[in-house]
Design a protein around this motif. Structure first.
Motif, PDB file in Angstrom:
ATOM      1  N   LEU A 144    -188.982 -82.022 -50.162  1.00 18.94           N
ATOM      2  CA  LEU A 144    -188.159 -83.223 -50.289  1.00 18.94           C
ATOM      3  C   LEU A 144    -187.110 -83.286 -49.179  1.00 18.94           C
ATOM      4  O   LEU A 144    -186.805 -84.358 -48.650  1.00 18.94           O
ATOM      5  N   THR A 145    -186.568 -82.129 -48.813  1.00 25.08           N
ATOM      6  CA  THR A 145    -185.561 -82.103 -47.757  1.00 25.08           C
ATOM      7  C   THR A 145    -186.214 -82.191 -46.378  1.00 25.08           C
ATOM      8  O   THR A 145    -185.663 -82.830 -45.478  1.00 25.08           O
ATOM      9  N   LEU A 146    -187.362 -81.562 -46.214  1.00 22.97           N
ATOM     10  CA  LEU A 146    -188.071 -81.660 -44.928  1.00 22.97           C
ATOM     11  C   LEU A 146    -188.509 -83.096 -44.664  1.00 22.97           C
ATOM     12  O   LEU A 146    -188.541 -83.540 -43.511  1.00 22.97           O
TER      13      LEU A 146
ATOM     14  N   LEU B 289    -188.114 -85.121 -41.166  1.00 21.24           N
ATOM     15  CA  LEU B 289    -189.268 -85.689 -40.473  1.00 21.24           C
ATOM     16  C   LEU B 289    -189.196 -87.207 -40.364  1.00 21.24           C
ATOM     17  O   LEU B 289    -189.740 -87.791 -39.426  1.00 21.24           O
ATOM     18  N   ALA B 290    -188.516 -87.855 -41.306  1.00 21.99           N
ATOM     19  CA  ALA B 290    -188.405 -89.313 -41.293  1.00 21.99           C
ATOM     20  C   ALA B 290    -187.275 -89.814 -40.398  1.00 21.99           C
ATOM     21  O   ALA B 290    -187.211 -91.006 -40.102  1.00 21.99           O
TER      22      ALA B 290
ATOM     23  N   THR C 191    -181.688 -79.199 -56.706  1.00 17.15           N
ATOM     24  CA  THR C 191    -181.364 -80.087 -55.594  1.00 17.15           C
ATOM     25  C   THR C 191    -181.356 -79.242 -54.327  1.00 17.15           C
ATOM     26  O   THR C 191    -180.831 -78.127 -54.327  1.00 17.15           O
ATOM     27  N   GLY C 192    -181.945 -79.785 -53.264  1.00 19.59           N
ATOM     28  CA  GLY C 192    -181.994 -79.057 -51.998  1.00 19.59           C
ATOM     29  C   GLY C 192    -181.150 -79.736 -50.936  1.00 19.59           C
ATOM     30  O   GLY C 192    -181.105 -80.960 -50.847  1.00 19.59           O
ATOM     31  N   THR C 193    -180.493 -78.911 -50.124  1.00 17.43           N
ATOM     32  CA  THR C 193    -179.721 -79.408 -48.994  1.00 17.43           C
ATOM     33  C   THR C 193    -180.184 -78.676 -47.748  1.00 17.43           C
ATOM     34  O   THR C 193    -180.096 -77.446 -47.672  1.00 17.43           O
ATOM     35  N   LEU C 194    -180.701 -79.453 -46.786  1.00 15.56           N
ATOM     36  CA  LEU C 194    -181.286 -78.883 -45.574  1.00 15.56           C
ATOM     37  C   LEU C 194    -180.292 -78.909 -44.422  1.00 15.56           C
ATOM     38  O   LEU C 194    -179.604 -79.908 -44.199  1.00 15.56           O
ATOM     39  N   THR C 195    -180.244 -77.783 -43.704  1.00 15.17           N
ATOM     40  CA  THR C 195    -179.488 -77.679 -42.458  1.00 15.17           C
ATOM     41  C   THR C 195    -180.439 -77.194 -41.378  1.00 15.17           C
ATOM     42  O   THR C 195    -181.179 -76.226 -41.587  1.00 15.17           O
ATOM     43  N   VAL C 196    -180.433 -77.863 -40.243  1.00 14.97           N
ATOM     44  CA  VAL C 196    -181.230 -77.418 -39.098  1.00 14.97           C
ATOM     45  C   VAL C 196    -180.453 -76.290 -38.443  1.00 14.97           C
ATOM     46  O   VAL C 196    -179.331 -76.490 -37.957  1.00 14.97           O
ATOM     47  N   THR C 197    -181.008 -75.091 -38.469  1.00 12.54           N
ATOM     48  CA  THR C 197    -180.289 -73.922 -37.966  1.00 12.54           C
ATOM     49  C   THR C 197    -180.621 -73.592 -36.518  1.00 12.54           C
ATOM     50  O   THR C 197    -179.866 -72.889 -35.861  1.00 12.54           O
TER      51      THR C 197
END
Length: 148
Positions: A66-68, A72-73, A104-110
């Motif tokens: 869901l976070t990816l 990607l969008a 719930t997920g929270t994405l950070t680009v590392t």
């Protein structure tokens, strides 16, 4: 269009809550050929000290996706999904995922690295329960193939 290096350090908004259902745990367990009775039988899970069915260790990818999808969008990311290869996947657990969890997920680009014509994007998704406690951190590296 190459991957935008300015993605590094960017954190996306939290995903919508995902309620982990018993049947989803069982379906996923069957799909990955899991054999742990705690993933299929509530009594077995409770006997092992869990509140409900225990999801297989790779189940958090459902929430991570869901976070990816957000990443990607994002048109500013410069990621052409047709050129993406999944390079690496890791999970670091604070506790197992169990049926009844609302996650719930929270994405950070590392990290964003360029290797010749290709890019590697590493993203970390912190997956928390309804109380805000971290359950698992999922880390993925996506390889974005460039033009040859």
């Amino acid at each position: 269009m190459p991957v935008n290096p300015d993605l590094q350090g960017r954190t996306f908004p939290p995903s919508a809550p995902y309620l982990v259902g018993r049947e989803k745990v069982r379906e996923f367990a069957r799909a990955v050929f899991a054999t742990d009775p705690a993933s299929f039988d509530v009594d077995a899970a409770k006997a092992a000290g869990h509140a409900d069915l225990v999801a297989p260790p790779t189940f958090p990818v459902v929430v991570q996706q869901l976070t990816l999808d957000q990443l990607l969008a994002d048109p500013d990311a410069g990621i052409d999904f047709s050129r993406v290869v999944h390079g690496d996947q890791r999970f670091s657990f604070a506790r197992p995922v169990v049926a009844g969890d609302e996650l719930t997920g929270t994405l950070t680009v590392t990290s964003v690295k360029t290797l010749g014509a290709h890019s590697m994007v590493t993203a970390e998704t912190v997956i928390a329960d309804a109380s805000g406690e971290t359950v698992v951190t999922a880390t993925s590296t996506l390889v974005v193939r460039g033009d040859e």
